[in-house]
Design a protein around this motif. Structure first.
Motif, PDB file in Angstrom:
ATOM      1  N   ALA A 129       6.093   4.132 -11.580  1.00  0.00           N
ATOM      2  CA  ALA A 129       6.106   4.878 -10.313  1.00  0.00           C
ATOM      3  C   ALA A 129       7.157   4.253  -9.407  1.00  0.00           C
ATOM      4  O   ALA A 129       7.296   3.030  -9.343  1.00  0.00           O
ATOM      5  CB  ALA A 129       4.727   4.820  -9.660  1.00  0.00           C
ATOM      6  N   TYR A 161      15.334   0.665  -1.917  1.00  0.00           N
ATOM      7  CA  TYR A 161      14.358   1.118  -2.922  1.00  0.00           C
ATOM      8  C   TYR A 161      14.988   1.984  -4.015  1.00  0.00           C
ATOM      9  O   TYR A 161      14.848   1.676  -5.198  1.00  0.00           O
ATOM     10  CB  TYR A 161      13.167   1.799  -2.256  1.00  0.00           C
ATOM     11  CG  TYR A 161      12.309   0.816  -1.490  1.00  0.00           C
ATOM     12  CD1 TYR A 161      12.788   0.226  -0.329  1.00  0.00           C
ATOM     13  CD2 TYR A 161      11.050   0.442  -1.914  1.00  0.00           C
ATOM     14  CE1 TYR A 161      12.039  -0.698   0.380  1.00  0.00           C
ATOM     15  CE2 TYR A 161      10.286  -0.476  -1.212  1.00  0.00           C
ATOM     16  CZ  TYR A 161      10.790  -1.041  -0.066  1.00  0.00           C
ATOM     17  OH  TYR A 161      10.048  -1.959   0.617  1.00  0.00           O
ATOM     18  N   PHE A 217       0.894  -1.166   0.000  1.00  0.00           N
ATOM     19  CA  PHE A 217       0.000   0.000   0.000  1.00  0.00           C
ATOM     20  C   PHE A 217       0.930   1.212   0.000  1.00  0.00           C
ATOM     21  O   PHE A 217       1.344   1.687   1.052  1.00  0.00           O
ATOM     22  CB  PHE A 217      -0.875  -0.072   1.256  1.00  0.00           C
ATOM     23  CG  PHE A 217      -2.031   0.886   1.309  1.00  0.00           C
ATOM     24  CD1 PHE A 217      -1.936   2.174   0.810  1.00  0.00           C
ATOM     25  CD2 PHE A 217      -3.229   0.495   1.898  1.00  0.00           C
ATOM     26  CE1 PHE A 217      -3.010   3.042   0.883  1.00  0.00           C
ATOM     27  CE2 PHE A 217      -4.314   1.355   1.978  1.00  0.00           C
ATOM     28  CZ  PHE A 217      -4.202   2.633   1.470  1.00  0.00           C
TER      29      PHE A 217
HETATM   30  C1  HEM Z   1       8.605  -3.040  -2.899  1.00  0.00           C
HETATM   31  C2  HEM Z   1      12.719  -4.253  -0.679  1.00  0.00           C
HETATM   32  C3  HEM Z   1      10.342  -4.657   3.520  1.00  0.00           C
HETATM   33  C4  HEM Z   1       6.544  -2.475   1.469  1.00  0.00           C
HETATM   34  C5  HEM Z   1       9.915  -3.384  -2.664  1.00  0.00           C
HETATM   35  C6  HEM Z   1      10.941  -3.452  -3.669  1.00  0.00           C
HETATM   36  C7  HEM Z   1      12.096  -3.778  -3.043  1.00  0.00           C
HETATM   37  C8  HEM Z   1      11.807  -3.941  -1.644  1.00  0.00           C
HETATM   38  C9  HEM Z   1      13.484  -3.944  -3.679  1.00  0.00           C
HETATM   39  C10 HEM Z   1      10.732  -3.178  -5.149  1.00  0.00           C
HETATM   40  C11 HEM Z   1      10.648  -1.695  -5.350  1.00  0.00           C
HETATM   41  C12 HEM Z   1      10.503  -1.277  -6.771  1.00  0.00           C
HETATM   42  O1  HEM Z   1      10.904  -2.016  -7.683  1.00  0.00           O
HETATM   43  O2  HEM Z   1       9.997  -0.153  -6.998  1.00  0.00           O
HETATM   44  C13 HEM Z   1      12.442  -4.470   0.659  1.00  0.00           C
HETATM   45  C14 HEM Z   1      13.412  -4.849   1.652  1.00  0.00           C
HETATM   46  C15 HEM Z   1      12.743  -4.997   2.836  1.00  0.00           C
HETATM   47  C16 HEM Z   1      11.342  -4.672   2.568  1.00  0.00           C
HETATM   48  C17 HEM Z   1      14.897  -5.056   1.379  1.00  0.00           C
HETATM   49  C18 HEM Z   1      13.246  -5.382   4.195  1.00  0.00           C
HETATM   50  C19 HEM Z   1      14.538  -5.497   4.507  1.00  0.00           C
HETATM   51  C20 HEM Z   1       9.130  -4.039   3.362  1.00  0.00           C
HETATM   52  C21 HEM Z   1       8.220  -3.682   4.424  1.00  0.00           C
HETATM   53  C22 HEM Z   1       7.158  -3.037   3.841  1.00  0.00           C
HETATM   54  C23 HEM Z   1       7.392  -3.027   2.411  1.00  0.00           C
HETATM   55  C24 HEM Z   1       8.474  -3.932   5.901  1.00  0.00           C
HETATM   56  C25 HEM Z   1       5.939  -2.425   4.469  1.00  0.00           C
HETATM   57  C26 HEM Z   1       5.885  -1.977   5.711  1.00  0.00           C
HETATM   58  C27 HEM Z   1       6.767  -2.475   0.112  1.00  0.00           C
HETATM   59  C28 HEM Z   1       5.808  -2.010  -0.862  1.00  0.00           C
HETATM   60  C29 HEM Z   1       6.397  -2.185  -2.119  1.00  0.00           C
HETATM   61  C30 HEM Z   1       7.709  -2.744  -1.898  1.00  0.00           C
HETATM   62  C31 HEM Z   1       4.428  -1.428  -0.589  1.00  0.00           C
HETATM   63  C32 HEM Z   1       5.759  -1.891  -3.476  1.00  0.00           C
HETATM   64  C33 HEM Z   1       5.918  -0.440  -3.837  1.00  0.00           C
HETATM   65  C34 HEM Z   1       5.262  -0.165  -5.167  1.00  0.00           C
HETATM   66  O3  HEM Z   1       4.030  -0.377  -5.265  1.00  0.00           O
HETATM   67  O4  HEM Z   1       5.948   0.255  -6.102  1.00  0.00           O
HETATM   68  N1  HEM Z   1      10.454  -3.702  -1.439  1.00  0.00           N
HETATM   69  N2  HEM Z   1      11.211  -4.363   1.239  1.00  0.00           N
HETATM   70  N3  HEM Z   1       8.599  -3.633   2.153  1.00  0.00           N
HETATM   71  N4  HEM Z   1       7.893  -2.917  -0.536  1.00  0.00           N
HETATM   72 FE1  HEM Z   1       9.529  -3.624   0.346  1.00  0.00          FE
END
Ligand code: HEM
Length: 532
Positions: free
Chosen positions: A337, A363, A133
């Motif tokens: 985005a 990110y 989200f």
């Molecule tokens: C997407 C890494 C934990 C929420 C992503 C992406 C990566 C990533 C690499 C792809 C981003 C992109 O391509 O734009 C990580 C790592 C984490 C982690 C390394 C923990 C060490 C979390 C946590 C949350 C979260 C704890 C929420 C509280 C999201 C969301 C997206 C995302 C919402 C999608 C964003 C979008 O819609 O473009 N994450 N994440 N992530 N992550 Fe994480």
């Protein structure tokens, strides 16, 4: 006007016209703007001869097609979203200098993307999985991205475990089979990392499959900091409460729906003029209260496997956002985005939560890879500040907005302007709450308090039954009995009732508890033998 200046100005102003362009108003042309009589013509030597290299039209077409795909998000690949606006209803200038929260009726445009986590871009959007989200608030002080999930907790508190955990949801490196029909590695990870149990309960409980994105809440999960104009700060958690209410769908019902159910539900609702809304609310806590919470209740605010008790730290509403505009072009406005938890305007700051700290790096790193170094210049990502902004970043591929003739260094002849620092850095950064990172990989009795409260106080009997049935269903797909015995032991630490019911449902006798267990990824702080 034949000047380059006039041409460039026209290019910028064309953006919205292009976005709304109809085919009937357009003339077919190659990418360099040369009109062509028909898209299906090729240049050929004679009637049955080979094609010609000089046929730019065909090469232009095929070579662009060859490059249509960009890497999908490594997690959260399946998603969708929309645009809208935020409006502040209850300003909190005493708590934060965030411009957006400074006055009633303050508004800004937002773009939101919802997603599942583990699946590929074409996977089912009703999968049992947390939901992403992500909200991009285009504030006057730059973009603020709240990159949240629909669950307040997470599977881990040690960022090094994230790639391991995610890999258990991806395809097998050898067979290339997905994990849908075989839960062995899923349970292998979870039964060795018991701090995940709180999130596992949420995932396999009713909230594991929201009935579309409109009917789910969002949570920052991480503790953040709100900093006011005087530099005084408090910890905060941010909640986005669906004003449509929260609804879920059962495992059985989800199987009967289209793989794009949530996408269609959101898109159609917006087209019908039923604009979904969320209320943005904050919980706050002083640093002293955070120390006390640790001393008295063993809740560490930097540990996102735990939640802040709402009775002690009530939610305060700050504003609402509404989604009232579907994307006109999905790829340009949603796929490209780039949401980044490190995007924080003055007034909001990261806490020392180690998982958040790692996300601040991960990110933008993936964005440079997934979209390219100038991804911030794309319209969906570009900030809409209340001032003209400039800096010294230049060039790189696709540098569309390359800051003209301005010096590309800190020049004394053409000096750039600075905003005065408003806060006392000693106040905002001079203090860190202790304890947190000493037990990243240690499991302790308090890790079971949150999930126990879910089971005992939050869920009613039908919700408990659905949970047992969901877990048993997932356990039936596991090839390794040992993992199930261990996972049942972990559930026994939450409440022996869960373990007893699972034993009945699966026919597997679990261990008595975790006191004798060694965990692959976690020091067992509850073990009888300290070496475990
Ligand atoms: C997407 C890494 C934990 C929420 C992503 C992406 C990566 C990533 C690499 C792809 C981003 C992109 O391509 O734009 C990580 C790592 C984490 C982690 C390394 C923990 C060490 C979390 C946590 C949350 C979260 C704890 C929420 C509280 C999201 C969301 C997206 C995302 C919402 C999608 C964003 C979008 O819609 O473009 N994450 N994440 N992530 N992550 Fe994480």
């Amino acid at each position: 006007d034949n000047s380059f200046a006039a041409h460039a100005a026209n290019q910028f102003s064309q953006y919205e016209t292009d976005r709304q362009m109809k085919s009937t108003d357009a003339l077919y042309a190659t990418s360099n703007g040369v009109p062509m009589p028909h898209p299906y013509e090729t240049q050929r030597v004679g009637e049955n001869g080979p094609l010609l290299l000089q046929d730019f039209h065909l090469i232009d077409l095929l070579s662009h097609f060859d490059r249509e795909r960009i890497p999908e998000r490594v997690v959260h690949a399946k998603g969708g979203g929309a645009h809208g606006f935020f409006e502040c209803t209850n300003p909190i200038p005493d708590l934060t200098q965030l411009d957006l929260f400074s006055a009633k009726s303050k508004k800004c445009p937002v773009t939101v993307r919802f997603s599942t986590v583990g699946g590929e871009a074409g996977s089912h959007d009703l999968a049992r999985d947390p939901r992403g989200f992500a909200v991009k608030f285009r504030t006057e002080d730059g973009n603020w991205d709240l990159v949240a999930n629909n669950t307040p907790v997470f599977f881990l508190r040690d960022p090094a475990k994230f790639p391991h955990f995610i890999h258990t949801q991806k395809r097998d490196p050898s067979t290339h089979l997905g994990s849908g029909d075989d839960s062995t590695i899923f349970w292998d990870y979870l039964c060795n990392n018991p701090e995940s149990v709180h999130q596992v309960m949420v995932l396999l409980g009713d909230r594991g499959i929201p009935d579309g994105w409109r009917f789910m809440h969002g949570y920052s999960g991480h503790t953040l900091k709100l900093v006011n104009k005087a530099g005084d700060w408090v910890y905060c958690q941010i909640h986005m409460k669906s004003m449509q209410g929260a609804k879920f769908i059962t495992q059985a019902d989800s199987a009967t729906k289209s793989p794009d159910f949530s996408q269609k539900d959101l898109y159609d609702a917006i087209e019908r003029g039923e604009y979904p809304k969320w209320s943005v609310e904050v919980q706050t806590m002083t640093p002293k209260q955070a120390e006390e919470l640790w001393e008295r209740q063993r809740i560490n605010v930097f540990d996102l496997t735990h939640v802040w008790p709402q009775a002690q730290f009530p939610r305060k509403k700050v504003g609402e956002f509404t989604l009232n505009e579907n994307a006109v072009n999905y790829f340009a406005e949603i796929e490209q985005a780039a949401f980044n938890p490190a995007h924080m305007p003055p007034g909001i700051e990261p806490s020392a939560d180690p998982v958040l700290q790692s996300r601040l790096f991960s990110y933008p790193d993936t964005h440079r890879h997934r979209i390219g170094p100038n991804y911030q210049q794309l319209p969906v990502n570009a900030p809409r500040t209340g001032f003209r902004f400039a800096n010294f970043q230049r060039d790189g591929s696709m540098a569309f907005y390359n800051q003209g003739a301005r010096p590309n260094f800190l020049s004394s002849i053409d000096p750039i302007q600075f905003r005065d620092r408003t806060v006392d850095l000693d106040k905002t950064h001079g203090h860190f709450t202790g304890h947190a990172i000493t037990f990243l990989s240690e499991i302790r009795p308090e890790d079971f308090n949150g999930p126990r409260a879910l089971w005992q106080n939050v869920w009613d009997e039908p919700a408990r039954e659905r949970f047992i049935s969901n877990v048993a269903g997932k356990m039936a797909l596991c090839r390794e009995k040992e993992f199930l015995k261990r996972q049942i032991a972990i559930f026994r630490e939450v409440d022996s009732d869960i373990a007893d019911r699972l034993e009945k449902a699966t026919g597997v006798k679990g261990y008595d508890g975790i006191k004798e267990l060694r965990f692959n990824g976690t020091h067992n702080g509850m073990a009888n033998d300290p070496k475990l």
